[in-house]
Write an enzyme that holds these catalytic residues in place. Structure first.
Site, PDB file in Angstrom:
ATOM      1  N   GLY A  88      -7.746 -35.184  -0.473  1.00  0.00           N
ATOM      2  CA  GLY A  88      -8.924 -35.810  -1.127  1.00  0.00           C
ATOM      3  C   GLY A  88      -9.068 -35.642  -2.238  1.00  0.00           C
ATOM      4  O   GLY A  88      -7.971 -34.742  -3.301  1.00  0.00           O
ATOM      5  N   CYS A  89      -9.541 -35.752  -3.738  1.00  0.00           N
ATOM      6  CA  CYS A  89      -9.325 -35.512  -4.826  1.00  0.00           C
ATOM      7  C   CYS A  89      -9.847 -33.871  -5.705  1.00  0.00           C
ATOM      8  O   CYS A  89      -9.835 -33.715  -6.551  1.00  0.00           O
ATOM      9  CB  CYS A  89     -10.453 -36.567  -5.524  1.00  0.00           C
ATOM     10  SG  CYS A  89     -11.756 -36.356  -6.374  1.00  0.00           S
ATOM     11  N   ILE A  90     -10.780 -33.801  -4.680  1.00  0.00           N
ATOM     12  CA  ILE A  90     -11.219 -32.125  -5.679  1.00  0.00           C
ATOM     13  C   ILE A  90     -10.418 -30.716  -4.281  1.00  0.00           C
ATOM     14  O   ILE A  90     -10.528 -31.247  -2.782  1.00  0.00           O
ATOM     15  CB  ILE A  90     -12.094 -31.296  -5.411  1.00  0.00           C
ATOM     16  CG1 ILE A  90     -13.753 -32.776  -4.497  1.00  0.00           C
ATOM     17  CG2 ILE A  90     -13.054 -32.581  -6.948  1.00  0.00           C
ATOM     18  CD1 ILE A  90     -14.953 -32.131  -4.521  1.00  0.00           C
ATOM     19  N   PRO A 131      -7.432 -30.721 -10.770  1.00  0.00           N
ATOM     20  CA  PRO A 131      -8.940 -29.991 -11.322  1.00  0.00           C
ATOM     21  C   PRO A 131      -8.355 -28.299 -11.855  1.00  0.00           C
ATOM     22  O   PRO A 131      -8.481 -27.694 -10.725  1.00  0.00           O
ATOM     23  CB  PRO A 131      -9.957 -30.254 -10.496  1.00  0.00           C
ATOM     24  CG  PRO A 131      -8.848 -31.801  -9.848  1.00  0.00           C
ATOM     25  CD  PRO A 131      -7.542 -31.368  -8.740  1.00  0.00           C
ATOM     26  N   TYR A 162      -9.122 -34.226 -14.195  1.00  0.00           N
ATOM     27  CA  TYR A 162      -7.036 -34.249 -13.345  1.00  0.00           C
ATOM     28  C   TYR A 162      -7.075 -35.308 -13.710  1.00  0.00           C
ATOM     29  O   TYR A 162      -7.125 -37.078 -13.722  1.00  0.00           O
ATOM     30  CB  TYR A 162      -7.692 -34.393 -12.271  1.00  0.00           C
ATOM     31  CG  TYR A 162      -7.860 -34.697 -11.224  1.00  0.00           C
ATOM     32  CD1 TYR A 162      -9.459 -34.673 -11.210  1.00  0.00           C
ATOM     33  CD2 TYR A 162      -7.253 -35.455 -10.365  1.00  0.00           C
ATOM     34  CE1 TYR A 162     -10.051 -35.188 -10.445  1.00  0.00           C
ATOM     35  CE2 TYR A 162      -8.027 -36.566  -9.537  1.00  0.00           C
ATOM     36  CZ  TYR A 162     -10.352 -36.441  -9.349  1.00  0.00           C
ATOM     37  OH  TYR A 162     -10.211 -37.760  -8.480  1.00  0.00           O
TER      38      TYR A 162
END
Lengths: 410, 105
Positions: B103-105, A349, A343
């Site tokens: 967060g990143c996910i 993502p 990403y």
């Protein structure tokens, strides 16, 4: 001058040396000569990696012609363009690359390093901690295991989640999974905070019997009483706690007026990686106070931008190279399977394949991704640190292979 | 994108009510968002946090964490939880019209 001989500093120095050749005198400064392969720390507690195998010499990763100075940095003087060392000497620079990463601040959380630290309370975010946790897990015969992320930012934000998933796999392998409860504690409002990830992966933890406690900001760790206490007085009991301590920038940042933010990270332009503190200071990797994830892949993708812009700066040109926030991470999910996410700042993502329509599956558990994660260690030492590009994988996030329609909510 | 109307102005928000474009936010909207989010009447202490959130967002492109708020907003972490129960960084971000901390996910 490059401060820090970790992933970001090493690959920056090597790329700069290749691009600038004899025009530039490049030196990397670090307090020690031990380069730790940090992605390997996750595997140590489960006996899947040996601590000694994760460490190599920092200086040995640098191209011939790049200098290495083993010294503790006292402070950076932005006006004098000098780095002061703890031994009282100072080094002058024309361009400074800050690559000193993030440090763990366990003492910032009440009780974390108190009674129980190293006994009932552990971390795997340091080599020593991971090794200690390995023995603690081997002795563990059942009870409550709690994995806690206190607050962002942390390095490799998926690592605590991976730890919980690998712990499920580990205890199953030891045939004591039914005697162990696993709880994942996060300060965020979910284990997955991005819509598509949440939709695709929400079943992952439930399927493995991992409980999730959200919006839990650990204020106190009571190692003797075996409980985490949040700032709003909620409690999570444990028999074994695995805590990711708070992170900050390197200590010298706080001693250098104007360089860092309140946590010791270096504010910078998100795209050019030029520090806000001074035009001749650039920042790469975990040391940066930017939105990009703190992860080795980010430092790798930033490398191209950073080196191009240092070149532009030295020639008096506009900083034309731009970083997009590209991040790529394998997520171990246990039982020899892994997921892959890819990403950037704009694109969350997504499912699909990487790096193109034919490739590794994205946002999906697969054995191939687990093999990819294992193969990454080789790439790290042989391709990333020398500052080479990974064949077929560009610095900018690839769009081909991704399924953006998955992001559309109905 | 869903929309909401605050202070008689229609704005775009995401599925959880966070502004998709922070520049469409105005101070006059905050009391209505706060009521909707269950925070109740906004006091001076609330406003100190909300203004700090906006400032940080404009400076750094992302909202501060609870830890940064506790260190630099002038309001301690315990009090932050009293002002914005359960999730100060998230609730204050929503009221301040900036994106949700993620967060990143």
């Amino acid at each position: 001058m490059v401060l820090g001989g970790g992933a970001g500093g090493t690959l920056s120095a090597n790329r700069l040396h290749r691009q600038l050749g004899a025009e530039a005198d490049i030196v990397v400064v670090d307090a020690d000569d031990r380069h730790v392969y940090q992605p390997g720390l996750l595997f140590v507690p489960f006996g899947m990696a040996r601590p000694a195998d994760l460490v190599r010499s920092r200086s040995a990763q640098l191209r011939p012609g790049v200098g290495f100075r083993q010294a503790v940095v006292q402070q950076v003087d932005l006006e004098a363009n000098e780095v002061g060392l703890a031994d009282g000497t100072s080094l002058a620079y024309d361009v400074l690359v800050v690559a000193s990463g993030a440090v763990l601040l366990p003492e910032e959380t009440e009780g974390l390093t108190g009674p129980g630290w190293g006994d009932t309370v552990h971390t795997f975010y340091s080599l020593e901690g991971a090794a200690l946790l390995s023995s603690a897990l081997a002795r563990f015969e059942g009870g409550r295991v709690v994995v806690a992320m206190i607050d962002m930012p942390i390095k490799c934000p998926v690592a605590p989640l991976e730890f919980a998933l690998l712990a499920d796999s580990y205890f199953s392998r030891r045939h004591i999974r039914d005697k162990v409860s696993l709880t994942y504690v996060t300060s965020l409002d979910g284990a997955f905070t991005k819509p598509v990830c949440n939709r695709q992966l929400s079943g992952l933890l439930a399927d493995k019997g991992i409980d999730v406690v959200t919006e839990f900001n650990t204020g106190t760790v009571d190692g003797e009483g075996r409980r985490l206490i949040s700032y709003d007085d909620r409690e999570v009991p444990f028999d074994l706690a695995v805590v990711v301590p708070l992170h900050g920038g390197a200590a010298y940042v706080g001693r250098s007026p104007g360089l860092g933010d309140e946590l010791g990270f270096i504010p910078a332009d998100e795209a050019t990686l030029q520090a806000k503190a001074a035009p001749n200071v650039f920042v790469i990797g975990d040391a940066a106070g930017i939105a990009a994830t703190k992860a080795g892949s980010v430092a790798h993708f930033e490398g191209e931008t950073l080196v191009a812009n240092v070149g532009h700066y030295l020639r008096g040109e506009p900083l034309a190279a731009r970083f997009d926030g590209h991040t790529n991470c394998f997520i171990e999910s246990g039982h020899r399977r892994a997921l892959l996410i890819d990403y950037n700042n704009e694109t969350e993502p997504l499912p699909g394949h990487f790096p193109g329509p034919i490739g590794l599956p994205l946002l999906k558990e697969s054995r191939l991704n687990h093999l990819g994660k294992l193969a990454f260690e080789h790439l790290y030492w042989r391709v990333l640190l020398p500052g080479r590009d990974v064949p077929g994988v560009g610095a900018a996030m690839p769009r081909a292979g991704k399924r953006p329609e998955a992001a559309i909510t109905t | 994108m869903p929309t909401r109307t605050y202070a008689d102005i229609e704005v775009e928000v995401d599925a959880e009510g966070f502004f998709t474009d922070p520049s469409t936010w105005q101070e006059g909207m905050a009391p209505e968002i706060a009521r909707e989010a269950g925070v109740g009447e906004l006091t001076d202490r609330h406003w100190q946090v909300i203004k700090f959130m906006r400032h940080q967002y404009e400076e750094s492109g992302s909202g501060p964490t609870v830890r940064v708020l506790g260190k630099t907003s002038g309001v301690g972490i315990k009090e932050l939880y009293q002002l914005f129960p359960r999730g100060p960084a998230k609730l204050a971000a929503r009221i301040a019209g900036i994106p949700k901390p993620r967060g990143c996910i």
